[in-house]
Write an enzyme that holds these catalytic residues in place. Structure first.
Site, PDB file in Angstrom:
ATOM      1  N   THR A   1      47.681  34.302  32.251  1.00 44.14           N
ATOM      2  CA  THR A   1      47.175  33.765  33.561  1.00 44.14           C
ATOM      3  C   THR A   1      45.879  34.235  33.900  1.00 44.14           C
ATOM      4  O   THR A   1      46.316  35.676  34.155  1.00 44.14           O
ATOM      5  CB  THR A   1      48.586  34.191  34.585  1.00 44.14           C
ATOM      6  OG1 THR A   1      48.859  35.412  34.768  1.00 44.14           O
ATOM      7  CG2 THR A   1      49.609  32.933  34.012  1.00 44.14           C
ATOM      8  N   ASP A   2      45.116  33.413  35.252  1.00 45.52           N
ATOM      9  CA  ASP A   2      44.414  33.798  35.555  1.00 45.52           C
ATOM     10  C   ASP A   2      43.944  34.871  36.640  1.00 45.52           C
ATOM     11  O   ASP A   2      45.132  34.854  37.574  1.00 45.52           O
ATOM     12  CB  ASP A   2      43.041  33.488  36.303  1.00 45.52           C
ATOM     13  CG  ASP A   2      41.366  33.159  36.145  1.00 45.52           C
ATOM     14  OD1 ASP A   2      41.472  34.492  35.774  1.00 45.52           O
ATOM     15  OD2 ASP A   2      41.025  32.092  36.732  1.00 45.52           O
ATOM     16  N   LYS A   3      43.153  35.108  37.469  1.00 42.36           N
ATOM     17  CA  LYS A   3      43.263  36.501  38.915  1.00 42.36           C
ATOM     18  C   LYS A   3      43.999  35.847  40.219  1.00 42.36           C
ATOM     19  O   LYS A   3      43.642  34.199  40.265  1.00 42.36           O
ATOM     20  CB  LYS A   3      41.710  36.885  39.339  1.00 42.36           C
ATOM     21  CG  LYS A   3      41.540  36.943  40.183  1.00 42.36           C
ATOM     22  CD  LYS A   3      40.294  37.526  40.924  1.00 42.36           C
ATOM     23  CE  LYS A   3      40.134  38.652  42.530  1.00 42.36           C
ATOM     24  NZ  LYS A   3      39.102  38.157  43.291  1.00 42.36           N
TER      25      LYS A   3
ATOM     26  N   HIS B   1      41.042  27.364  33.521  1.00 39.23           N
ATOM     27  CA  HIS B   1      40.801  26.631  34.938  1.00 39.23           C
ATOM     28  C   HIS B   1      40.680  25.665  34.772  1.00 39.23           C
ATOM     29  O   HIS B   1      40.576  24.729  35.143  1.00 39.23           O
ATOM     30  CB  HIS B   1      38.858  26.967  35.446  1.00 39.23           C
ATOM     31  CG  HIS B   1      38.806  28.515  36.004  1.00 39.23           C
ATOM     32  ND1 HIS B   1      37.570  29.149  35.723  1.00 39.23           N
ATOM     33  CD2 HIS B   1      39.543  29.862  35.913  1.00 39.23           C
ATOM     34  CE1 HIS B   1      37.348  30.170  36.048  1.00 39.23           C
ATOM     35  NE2 HIS B   1      38.627  30.575  35.772  1.00 39.23           N
TER      36      HIS B   1
ATOM     37  N   SER C   1      41.254  36.140  32.382  1.00 42.64           N
ATOM     38  CA  SER C   1      42.140  35.169  32.016  1.00 42.64           C
ATOM     39  C   SER C   1      42.692  34.450  32.585  1.00 42.64           C
ATOM     40  O   SER C   1      43.558  34.554  33.115  1.00 42.64           O
ATOM     41  CB  SER C   1      42.758  35.599  30.795  1.00 42.64           C
ATOM     42  OG  SER C   1      42.352  36.770  30.082  1.00 42.64           O
TER      43      SER C   1
END
Length: 389
Positions: free
Chosen positions: A109-111, A257, A388
């Site tokens: 999982t992204d920021k 994204h 990521s």
């Protein structure tokens, strides 16, 4: 040099040598003792392959995945590994080399992205009251909610069939482009607009080439082809005087994204910045400028292990990887930590409204060599390192 000073020098050298030998012996004793303790722990609690069900609020974290040697960007895994070591579930040296415990996350999982149903697989000592002891060493915004034994060769990423994400957003995102965003609390989504939003989301179902929905992926790259099974927006509801809605999407897997861009493009169409045909055109060979919605509202809801459950879930030795018993705890965590964070942060910082103001700078008609988001991504990478999704 006098005989007396020579004797003194010799005595100093002997003393230093003895002290070094004592230090060395003490270090060796401590090492043997520590190794002995690990051996005793391993005998008492042999390591077993398990999965942990994790829930976390991603605010303040640079994504899920750990970046060893990059301590300035704190991740969820950084805090999880510290808790595993402190609780005695893994030896300290396994924290430095995660391969030693066969660690694998199901989804990166992204920021800033949260999770209600993240699953990680790893080998740990099955100590008593294990979930409570791990949680004792975790901050309140990260919780282990469940644990199950799995087969020795289980890998949470490779064995995962599908992932379900949700995305909470203020419905003003679907307002006409000339709507006064100073008056967000007054906006209410018309049923006809919601119907149009869901009609647009049906375009994404099936297998398509999503190379325009991520960074640095060529149209010829086979990994850009992704399979989406469900995508829809639910009925709106009011929180803190603002109206919100939740979008749900299920797919085999997602690229960096991808979901945020899928939502961003539909918002651009609804608001009149882009034509509906741009969605189909984005799967072609040319580069299309696809806007990326903010990361704040994105939540990993659930990961699915249908093939594993079919093969091992009924063998009498292993449990099915389903979390019905934990559903109440999952819901409570979302209500306490995830939803309030998204709503309060959105109301205070206005990330969606700020992002909406950038939509006019995107060119949805032309074939572009470098999109606005790819420029932004380069800046993000320079500022934050490799994140990521």
């Amino acid at each position: 040099m006098s005989e007396e000073s020579t004797d003194q020098q010799t005595a100093k050298l002997l003393k230093r040598s003895n002290e070094e030998n004592e230090d060395s012996a003490e270090r060796a004793t401590k090492r043997v003792k520590a190794e002995g303790e690990h051996t005793e722990d391993d005998k008492k609690y042999p390591k077993k392959k398990v999965v942990l069900l994790l829930a976390y609020s991603g605010k303040g974290y640079y994504g899920m995945q750990r970046n060893p040697g990059n301590s300035q960007f704190r991740t969820i895994e950084d805090d999880l590994v510290i808790a595993l070591v402190k609780s005695g579930c893994i030896p300290e040296n396994h924290g430095d080399e995660m391969k030693k415990m066969s660690f694998q996350r199901c989804a990166r999982t992204d920021k800033g992205v949260s999770a209600a149903g993240q699953v990680v697989s790893l080998k740990i000592r099955l100590i008593e009251d294990i979930i409570e002891k791990i949680n004792e060493h975790l901050p309140p915004q990260i919780r282990v909610l469940g644990l199950k034994r799995v087969t020795q060769g289980f890998n949470s990423k490779n064995n995962c069939d599908a992932r379900t994400y949700s995305y909470m957003l203020p419905t003003v995102a679907f307002s006409p482009k000339d709507y006064d965003t100073e008056n967000i609390a007054a906006f209410r989504l018309e049923p006809e607009t919601l119907q149009k939003v869901n009609q647009l989301f049906t375009h994404y179902k099936g297998t398509h080439n999503f190379h325009n929905f991520t960074s640095q992926k060529a149209p010829s790259d086979p990994s850009a082809r992704r399979y989406i099974t469900e995508m829809s927006c639910g009925e709106p509801f009011v929180r803190n005087t603002w109206e919100f809605a939740v979008i749900t999407v299920r797919g085999q897997s997602f690229m960096l994204h991808q979901i945020r861009k899928m939502i961003g493009l539909v918002i651009a169409v609804i608001k009149g910045y882009a034509k509906e045909q741009v969605i189909e055109r984005s799967w072609g060979q040319e580069k299309v400028d696809v806007p990326k919605a903010p990361g704040l509202g994105l939540v990993l809801e659930r990961v699915h292990f249908d093939r594993y459950n079919k093969r091992f879930g009924g063998d009498g030795l292993h449990e099915r990887l389903e979390w019905d018993r934990e559903e109440k705890a999952i819901k409570a965590f979302k209500e306490a930590h995830i939803y309030p964070t998204i709503i309060e942060t959105e109301c205070e910082e206005g990330s969606m409204v700020s992002w909406m103001s950038t939509l006019p700078i995107h060119d949805f008609e032309a074939t572009v060599t470098e999109t606005q988001d790819s420029k932004d991504q380069k800046q993000e990478n320079a500022d934050e390192g490799n994140n990521s999704d």
